[in-house]
Design a protein around this motif. Structure first.
Motif, mmCIF file in Angstrom:
data_model
loop_
_atom_site.group_PDB
_atom_site.id
_atom_site.type_symbol
_atom_site.label_atom_id
_atom_site.label_comp_id
_atom_site.label_asym_id
_atom_site.label_seq_id
_atom_site.Cartn_x
_atom_site.Cartn_y
_atom_site.Cartn_z
ATOM 1 N N PHE A 364 -11.499 22.227 12.872
ATOM 2 C CA PHE A 364 -11.065 23.232 11.494
ATOM 3 C C PHE A 364 -12.152 21.903 10.390
ATOM 4 N N GLY A 365 -12.385 21.227 11.138
ATOM 5 C CA GLY A 365 -13.418 19.555 10.078
ATOM 6 C C GLY A 365 -12.054 18.762 8.898
ATOM 7 N N GLY A 366 -12.430 17.932 8.161
ATOM 8 C CA GLY A 366 -11.944 17.391 7.983
ATOM 9 C C GLY A 366 -11.295 16.727 6.359
ATOM 10 N N LEU A 367 -10.072 16.466 5.484
ATOM 11 C CA LEU A 367 -9.619 16.537 4.958
ATOM 12 C C LEU A 367 -9.262 14.981 4.484
ATOM 13 N N GLN A 368 -9.676 14.406 3.590
ATOM 14 C CA GLN A 368 -9.379 13.156 3.292
ATOM 15 C C GLN A 368 -9.341 12.820 1.163
ATOM 16 N N ILE A 369 -8.628 12.079 1.130
ATOM 17 C CA ILE A 369 -8.428 11.167 -0.712
ATOM 18 C C ILE A 369 -8.069 10.103 0.173
ATOM 19 N N GLU A 370 -8.438 9.084 -0.816
ATOM 20 C CA GLU A 370 -8.941 7.937 -0.539
ATOM 21 C C GLU A 370 -9.179 7.161 -2.247
ATOM 22 N N ASP A 371 -8.051 5.861 -2.124
ATOM 23 C CA ASP A 371 -8.217 5.537 -3.934
ATOM 24 C C ASP A 371 -7.725 3.528 -3.586
ATOM 25 N N GLU A 372 -8.865 3.234 -4.951
ATOM 26 C CA GLU A 372 -8.432 1.804 -4.765
ATOM 27 C C GLU A 372 -7.906 1.364 -5.737
ATOM 28 N N ILE A 373 -6.680 0.648 -5.256
ATOM 29 C CA ILE A 373 -6.007 0.438 -6.722
ATOM 30 C C ILE A 373 -5.878 -1.357 -6.904
ATOM 31 N N VAL A 374 -4.782 -2.101 -7.877
ATOM 32 C CA VAL A 374 -4.355 -3.238 -7.620
ATOM 33 C C VAL A 374 -3.023 -3.352 -7.676
ATOM 34 N N VAL A 375 -2.278 -4.807 -6.868
ATOM 35 C CA VAL A 375 -0.974 -4.596 -6.663
ATOM 36 C C VAL A 375 -0.476 -4.821 -7.897
ATOM 37 N N THR A 376 0.525 -4.744 -8.046
ATOM 38 C CA THR A 376 1.336 -5.834 -9.622
ATOM 39 C C THR A 376 2.081 -5.827 -9.111
ATOM 40 N N LYS A 377 3.380 -6.547 -10.647
ATOM 41 C CA LYS A 377 4.523 -6.670 -9.843
ATOM 42 C C LYS A 377 5.400 -6.341 -9.950
ATOM 43 N N ASN A 378 5.004 -5.391 -10.429
ATOM 44 C CA ASN A 378 6.370 -3.630 -10.512
ATOM 45 C C ASN A 378 5.765 -2.234 -9.981
ATOM 46 N N GLY A 379 4.576 -2.446 -9.222
ATOM 47 C CA GLY A 379 3.542 -0.937 -8.599
ATOM 48 C C GLY A 379 2.456 -1.285 -8.483
ATOM 49 N N TYR A 380 1.267 -0.609 -9.108
ATOM 50 C CA TYR A 380 -0.237 -0.354 -8.998
ATOM 51 C C TYR A 380 -1.094 -0.278 -10.096
ATOM 52 N N LYS A 381 -1.850 -0.805 -10.396
ATOM 53 C CA LYS A 381 -2.590 0.255 -10.870
ATOM 54 C C LYS A 381 -3.987 0.453 -10.593
ATOM 55 N N MET A 382 -4.706 1.901 -10.771
ATOM 56 C CA MET A 382 -5.463 2.679 -10.422
ATOM 57 C C MET A 382 -6.595 2.203 -10.387
ATOM 58 N N LEU A 383 -7.544 1.891 -9.813
ATOM 59 C CA LEU A 383 -8.805 1.614 -10.341
ATOM 60 C C LEU A 383 -9.864 2.899 -9.887
ATOM 61 N N THR A 384 -9.525 4.107 -9.318
ATOM 62 C CA THR A 384 -10.491 5.231 -9.308
ATOM 63 C C THR A 384 -10.062 5.737 -10.161
ATOM 64 N N SER A 385 -10.497 6.548 -11.047
ATOM 65 C CA SER A 385 -10.217 7.282 -11.611
ATOM 66 C C SER A 385 -10.409 9.218 -12.136
ATOM 67 N N ILE A 386 -11.342 9.883 -11.107
ATOM 68 C CA ILE A 386 -11.386 10.653 -10.546
ATOM 69 C C ILE A 386 -10.741 11.822 -10.267
ATOM 70 N N ASP A 387 -10.438 12.753 -10.322
ATOM 71 C CA ASP A 387 -9.877 14.120 -10.225
ATOM 72 C C ASP A 387 -8.986 13.985 -8.486
ATOM 73 N N ARG A 388 -8.069 13.283 -7.874
ATOM 74 C CA ARG A 388 -7.310 14.384 -6.806
ATOM 75 C C ARG A 388 -7.535 15.226 -6.364
ATOM 76 N N ASP A 389 -7.620 16.330 -6.849
ATOM 77 C CA ASP A 389 -7.078 17.504 -6.279
ATOM 78 C C ASP A 389 -8.535 18.614 -5.329
ATOM 79 N N LEU A 390 -7.915 19.189 -4.622
ATOM 80 C CA LEU A 390 -9.548 19.354 -3.926
ATOM 81 C C LEU A 390 -10.152 20.383 -5.069
ATOM 82 N N PHE A 391 -11.601 19.671 -4.814
ATOM 83 C CA PHE A 391 -13.105 20.051 -5.552
ATOM 84 C C PHE A 391 -12.920 21.596 -5.360
ATOM 85 N N VAL A 392 -13.277 22.949 -6.164
ATOM 86 C CA VAL A 392 -13.587 23.681 -5.723
ATOM 87 C C VAL A 392 -14.576 24.434 -6.223
ATOM 88 N N LEU A 393 -15.476 25.156 -5.900
ATOM 89 C CA LEU A 393 -16.548 25.243 -6.492
ATOM 90 C C LEU A 393 -17.259 26.546 -6.207
#
Length: 393
Positions: A364-393
């Motif tokens: 079938f193949g592989g599917l992957q989503i991976e993002d980098e964050i900084v942990v904050t006191k009450n949650g997180y701050k996203m370091l990645t910014s590009i779209d997280r949807d499947l790129f359909v070309l």
């Protein structure tokens, strides 16, 4: 670097450690800001960074004279420099300021001593006896570690590789800035690469585009995993001359280093309309990742986040299993903590993390989503910014 050193010394005081000795390339770089090419490439190269818990005492670096040239590219030396060994230089007539600084170090070089002689005399003469000394044992052989322990028998000597890893989990503002830059460079290179996706393009063509973009933006390629179709099911997919066919998934798992700090992000693309299974499964792994993100905060437990992610994906992909769903990142691509079922470690504010829920199926193949964050006191701050949807070309 001053903020990082203050953090290290603060952790040493909390743990009642008088001296920490770094030996591995990662920990020497972490404690000094200095990176030796030979230390990275040649096993057995001995470089030590000796850190006292006393805030007033700077680090002592012990390294071969032939490795010291890059020290003089630094804006500020990381502490006292002690060199040893042989290397042949011809002074020449027209000397740059760097030449002069290096030649002065050569004049003070300990030609007949070795790394262990200098380390032992440094500890005994400068810091005394009856100390608690932690040694980063992974950069030494078993016999080398025991030699140091025997020669410093008047002090308590213990293994400290994991202590270094634990100290490194909390990032300084300077470190977060470097990681964020590393991520930004990777994202821009990925977007440039995605622009070149079309039927019949080869995996290696995309690899060349991606890595060229990294280098042009002052980063070094760390890993470029690109798999088309069934090849994407291999987690360490090696780019090949395989040509992309319409309807095949393209899995990217990518990273670089910028000023010694890693990025690690992943995205998935497809040429043509995705099948029902492709879209459904991709949506499932994104949902799993988002559930993990929604539960991240200071105090969250690694194993509980693992359970949340896997259970969420399994609602759609019944056969889904994982050994981890994320990891710390910094001066190593896999820093602590690991989001795994066995890990009861708590997340803390200013940890930097990669959050991922990949899926691999042969044929079938592989599917992957991976993002980098900084942990904050009450949650997180996203370091990645590009779209997280499947790129359909």
């Amino acid at each position: 670097m001053d903020e990082r050193l203050a953090h290290i010394k603060g952790e040493m005081q909390k743990r009642d450690i008088d001296i920490l000795i770094a030996t591995t390339p990662e920990n020497v770089t972490y404690t000094t800001g200095f990176r030796s090419v030979t230390h990275q490439m040649l096993k057995g190269t001995l470089i030590f960074s000796v850190i006292s818990k006393d805030k007033k005492i700077p680090p002592v670096m012990i390294l071969p004279i032939g490795e010291a040239d890059r020290l003089f590219d630094m804006n500020k030396l990381p502490g006292e420099i002690l060199t040893f060994g042989n290397f042949n230089f011809v002074p020449g007539e027209k000397l740059t300021p760097k030449d002069k600084r290096y030649l002065k170090q050569i004049e003070n070089n300990k030609w007949k001593e070795n790394a262990f002689d200098i380390l032992l005399s440094t500890v005994k003469e400068r810091y005394g006896e009856n100390l608690r000394i932690g040694i980063d044992e992974r950069g030494l052989t078993y016999s080398e570690y025991n030699l140091i322990k025997e020669k410093l028998s008047e002090s308590e000597v213990f293994e400290a590789f994991n202590i270094f890893k634990e100290i490194r989990t909390i990032k300084t503002k300077e470190e977060i800035k470097k990681i964020k830059t590393s991520v930004k460079i990777t994202e821009e290179a990925l977007l440039k690469t995605i622009e070149s996706i079309k039927e019949s393009v080869e995996e290696v063509e995309l690899q060349k585009i991606f890595e060229k973009e990294l280098i042009e933006n002052n980063a070094l390629p760390a890993f470029t995993l690109i798999g088309f179709g069934a090849n994407g099911a291999y987690p360490n997919a090696k780019p090949s001359n395989r040509k992309l066919k319409k309807g095949e998934l393209v899995r990217f798992d990518l990273g670089c280093t910028y000023e010694c700090y890693y990025s690690d992000i992943a995205r998935t693309a497809i040429v043509g309309t995705p099948s029902e299974k492709q879209q459904k499964y991709y949506d499932a792994i994104v949902e799993g990742q988002q559930e993990i993100l929604d539960n991240i905060r200071d105090g969250a437990i690694a194993s509980e986040l693992f359970d949340i992610g896997v259970k969420t994906v399994k609602k759609t992909i019944k056969e889904y299993e994982r050994h981890h769903v994320g990891h710390g990142i910094g001066i190593e691509v896999y820093d602590y903590p690991i989001l795994a079922p066995w890990n009861t470690m708590k997340l803390k504010e200013n940890m930097t993390m990669c959050i991922e829920t990949p899926f691999y199926e042969f044929g079938f193949g592989g599917l992957q989503i991976e993002d980098e964050i900084v942990v904050t006191k009450n949650g997180y701050k996203m370091l990645t910014s590009i779209d997280r949807d499947l790129f359909v070309l």
